[in-house]
Design a protein around this motif. Structure first.
Motif, PDB file in Angstrom:
ATOM      1  N   VAL A  70      40.642 -55.500-124.210  1.00 18.53           N
ATOM      2  CA  VAL A  70      40.112 -56.026-125.469  1.00 18.53           C
ATOM      3  C   VAL A  70      40.557 -57.479-125.558  1.00 18.53           C
ATOM      4  O   VAL A  70      41.727 -57.789-125.353  1.00 18.53           O
ATOM      5  N   SER A  71      39.629 -58.366-125.833  1.00 21.21           N
ATOM      6  CA  SER A  71      39.980 -59.776-125.987  1.00 21.21           C
ATOM      7  C   SER A  71      39.146 -60.377-127.110  1.00 21.21           C
ATOM      8  O   SER A  71      38.179 -59.770-127.578  1.00 21.21           O
ATOM      9  N   GLY A  72      39.533 -61.552-127.534  1.00 21.55           N
ATOM     10  CA  GLY A  72      38.800 -62.202-128.604  1.00 21.55           C
ATOM     11  C   GLY A  72      39.313 -63.597-128.880  1.00 21.55           C
ATOM     12  O   GLY A  72      40.251 -64.074-128.234  1.00 21.55           O
ATOM     13  N   LEU A  73      38.666 -64.224-129.836  1.00 22.53           N
ATOM     14  CA  LEU A  73      39.078 -65.541-130.311  1.00 22.53           C
ATOM     15  C   LEU A  73      39.409 -65.412-131.792  1.00 22.53           C
ATOM     16  O   LEU A  73      38.643 -64.829-132.560  1.00 22.53           O
ATOM     17  N   ALA A  74      40.550 -65.975-132.176  1.00 26.93           N
ATOM     18  CA  ALA A  74      40.972 -65.951-133.574  1.00 26.93           C
ATOM     19  C   ALA A  74      41.172 -67.372-134.057  1.00 26.93           C
ATOM     20  O   ALA A  74      41.724 -68.212-133.348  1.00 26.93           O
ATOM     21  N   SER A  75      40.712 -67.635-135.265  1.00 31.74           N
ATOM     22  CA  SER A  75      40.863 -68.969-135.861  1.00 31.74           C
ATOM     23  C   SER A  75      41.921 -68.945-136.945  1.00 31.74           C
ATOM     24  O   SER A  75      42.048 -67.959-137.669  1.00 31.74           O
ATOM     25  N   PRO A  76      42.647 -70.032-137.071  1.00 32.60           N
ATOM     26  CA  PRO A  76      43.593 -70.159-138.181  1.00 32.60           C
ATOM     27  C   PRO A  76      42.850 -70.123-139.512  1.00 32.60           C
ATOM     28  O   PRO A  76      41.639 -70.319-139.571  1.00 32.60           O
ATOM     29  N   LEU A  77      43.565 -69.910-140.580  1.00 33.53           N
ATOM     30  CA  LEU A  77      42.965 -69.887-141.903  1.00 33.53           C
ATOM     31  C   LEU A  77      42.428 -71.254-142.301  1.00 33.53           C
ATOM     32  O   LEU A  77      42.709 -72.257-141.645  1.00 33.53           O
ATOM     33  N   LYS A  78      41.685 -71.327-143.370  1.00 32.00           N
ATOM     34  CA  LYS A  78      40.988 -72.557-143.785  1.00 32.00           C
ATOM     35  C   LYS A  78      41.877 -73.782-143.855  1.00 32.00           C
ATOM     36  O   LYS A  78      41.482 -74.854-143.443  1.00 32.00           O
ATOM     37  N   GLU A  79      43.088 -73.635-144.376  1.00 25.85           N
ATOM     38  CA  GLU A  79      43.954 -74.812-144.518  1.00 25.85           C
ATOM     39  C   GLU A  79      44.379 -75.398-143.171  1.00 25.85           C
ATOM     40  O   GLU A  79      44.851 -76.510-143.093  1.00 25.85           O
ATOM     41  N   GLN A  80      44.179 -74.646-142.114  1.00 23.77           N
ATOM     42  CA  GLN A  80      44.505 -75.123-140.761  1.00 23.77           C
ATOM     43  C   GLN A  80      43.238 -75.229-139.917  1.00 23.77           C
ATOM     44  O   GLN A  80      43.277 -75.103-138.705  1.00 23.77           O
ATOM     45  N   ALA A  81      42.108 -75.439-140.543  1.00 32.69           N
ATOM     46  CA  ALA A  81      40.801 -75.354-139.891  1.00 32.69           C
ATOM     47  C   ALA A  81      40.611 -76.331-138.732  1.00 32.69           C
ATOM     48  O   ALA A  81      39.748 -76.120-137.899  1.00 32.69           O
ATOM     49  N   LEU A  82      41.394 -77.388-138.669  1.00 32.19           N
ATOM     50  CA  LEU A  82      41.219 -78.350-137.587  1.00 32.19           C
ATOM     51  C   LEU A  82      41.757 -77.838-136.254  1.00 32.19           C
ATOM     52  O   LEU A  82      41.453 -78.397-135.213  1.00 32.19           O
ATOM     53  N   GLN A  83      42.544 -76.775-136.281  1.00 34.88           N
ATOM     54  CA  GLN A  83      43.062 -76.196-135.049  1.00 34.88           C
ATOM     55  C   GLN A  83      41.960 -75.428-134.322  1.00 34.88           C
ATOM     56  O   GLN A  83      41.046 -74.898-134.941  1.00 34.88           O
ATOM     57  N   ARG A  84      42.060 -75.362-133.016  1.00 38.47           N
ATOM     58  CA  ARG A  84      41.071 -74.672-132.197  1.00 38.47           C
ATOM     59  C   ARG A  84      41.307 -73.162-132.236  1.00 38.47           C
ATOM     60  O   ARG A  84      42.433 -72.717-132.432  1.00 38.47           O
ATOM     61  N   PRO A  85      40.263 -72.358-132.012  1.00 41.32           N
ATOM     62  CA  PRO A  85      40.443 -70.908-131.936  1.00 41.32           C
ATOM     63  C   PRO A  85      41.421 -70.544-130.819  1.00 41.32           C
ATOM     64  O   PRO A  85      41.493 -71.219-129.786  1.00 41.32           O
ATOM     65  N   ILE A  86      42.151 -69.473-131.023  1.00 44.55           N
ATOM     66  CA  ILE A  86      43.175 -69.031-130.081  1.00 44.55           C
ATOM     67  C   ILE A  86      42.673 -67.803-129.327  1.00 44.55           C
ATOM     68  O   ILE A  86      42.307 -66.809-129.954  1.00 44.55           O
ATOM     69  N   PRO A  87      42.638 -67.849-127.987  1.00 44.00           N
ATOM     70  CA  PRO A  87      42.242 -66.666-127.224  1.00 44.00           C
ATOM     71  C   PRO A  87      43.376 -65.631-127.195  1.00 44.00           C
ATOM     72  O   PRO A  87      44.539 -65.983-127.008  1.00 44.00           O
ATOM     73  N   LEU A  88      43.000 -64.367-127.385  1.00 42.29           N
ATOM     74  CA  LEU A  88      43.932 -63.247-127.371  1.00 42.29           C
ATOM     75  C   LEU A  88      43.411 -62.193-126.408  1.00 42.29           C
ATOM     76  O   LEU A  88      42.201 -62.057-126.248  1.00 42.29           O
ATOM     77  N   GLY A  89      44.310 -61.402-125.826  1.00 47.53           N
ATOM     78  CA  GLY A  89      43.849 -60.321-124.964  1.00 47.53           C
ATOM     79  C   GLY A  89      44.904 -59.263-124.728  1.00 47.53           C
ATOM     80  O   GLY A  89      46.096 -59.571-124.657  1.00 47.53           O
ATOM     81  N   VAL A  90      44.447 -58.010-124.647  1.00 44.05           N
ATOM     82  CA  VAL A  90      45.309 -56.877-124.329  1.00 44.05           C
ATOM     83  C   VAL A  90      44.581 -56.030-123.298  1.00 44.05           C
ATOM     84  O   VAL A  90      43.408 -55.698-123.476  1.00 44.05           O
ATOM     85  N   GLU A  91      45.278 -55.698-122.213  1.00 47.00           N
ATOM     86  CA  GLU A  91      44.745 -54.776-121.215  1.00 47.00           C
ATOM     87  C   GLU A  91      45.783 -53.689-120.982  1.00 47.00           C
ATOM     88  O   GLU A  91      46.951 -53.985-120.754  1.00 47.00           O
ATOM     89  N   ARG A  92      45.345 -52.436-121.091  1.00 50.06           N
ATOM     90  CA  ARG A  92      46.255 -51.308-120.881  1.00 50.06           C
ATOM     91  C   ARG A  92      45.716 -50.456-119.754  1.00 50.06           C
ATOM     92  O   ARG A  92      44.523 -50.176-119.677  1.00 50.06           O
ATOM     93  N   PHE A  93      46.636 -50.038-118.888  1.00 49.94           N
ATOM     94  CA  PHE A  93      46.296 -49.260-117.706  1.00 49.94           C
ATOM     95  C   PHE A  93      46.699 -47.801-117.897  1.00 49.94           C
ATOM     96  O   PHE A  93      47.597 -47.495-118.691  1.00 49.94           O
ATOM     97  N   SER A  94      46.076 -46.916-117.141  1.00 49.48           N
ATOM     98  CA  SER A  94      46.344 -45.477-117.264  1.00 49.48           C
ATOM     99  C   SER A  94      47.784 -45.128-116.913  1.00 49.48           C
ATOM    100  O   SER A  94      48.301 -44.112-117.375  1.00 49.48           O
TER     101      SER A  94
END
Length: 112
Positions: A70-94
């Motif tokens: 599972v991965s995605g992009l998260a953005s800071p809240l409005k007051e920090q809107a000038l910051q770029r989205p942050i990539p996140l990811g989690v991979e789980r194995f059997s």
């Protein structure tokens, strides 16, 4: 943080899904067994590193696969809107191994 996008691979009945999320409210609807709860579970995994439905990764991994991601992009809240989205990811194995990435760097724990 606001989740802008979500990418799901081999989680429950979802082989591959890419979702662009709107700011604010998003609505998921469909037939029973179509993956609505799996989408919510994927977002929860991305936020917390674990499922709200099962403690064992092997119960979440799509049948016949070795891991889910599972991965995605998260953005800071409005007051920090000038910051770029942050990539996140989690991979789980059997086998219980977990890989976590935050801002394109490996993490050693969810707390990090």
């Amino acid at each position: 943080m606001q989740l802008n996008s979500l990418s799901i691979t081999n989680l429950r009945n979802i082989a591959q899904a890419e979702l662009a999320l709107a700011p604010g409210f998003n609505l998921f609807f469909g037939q029973n067994g179509s993956g609505k709860t799996s989408i919510l579970e994927a977002a929860h995994v991305l936020a917390s590193g674990r499922s709200f439905r099962s403690m064992h990764a092997r119960n979440i991994i799509r049948v016949g696969e070795a891991s889910y991601r599972v991965s995605g992009l998260a953005s800071p809240l409005k007051e920090q809107a000038l910051q770029r989205p942050i990539p996140l990811g989690v991979e789980r194995f059997s086998n219980g191994t977990t890989k976590i990435r935050l801002a394109e760097k490996d993490c050693h724990s969810m707390a990090e």
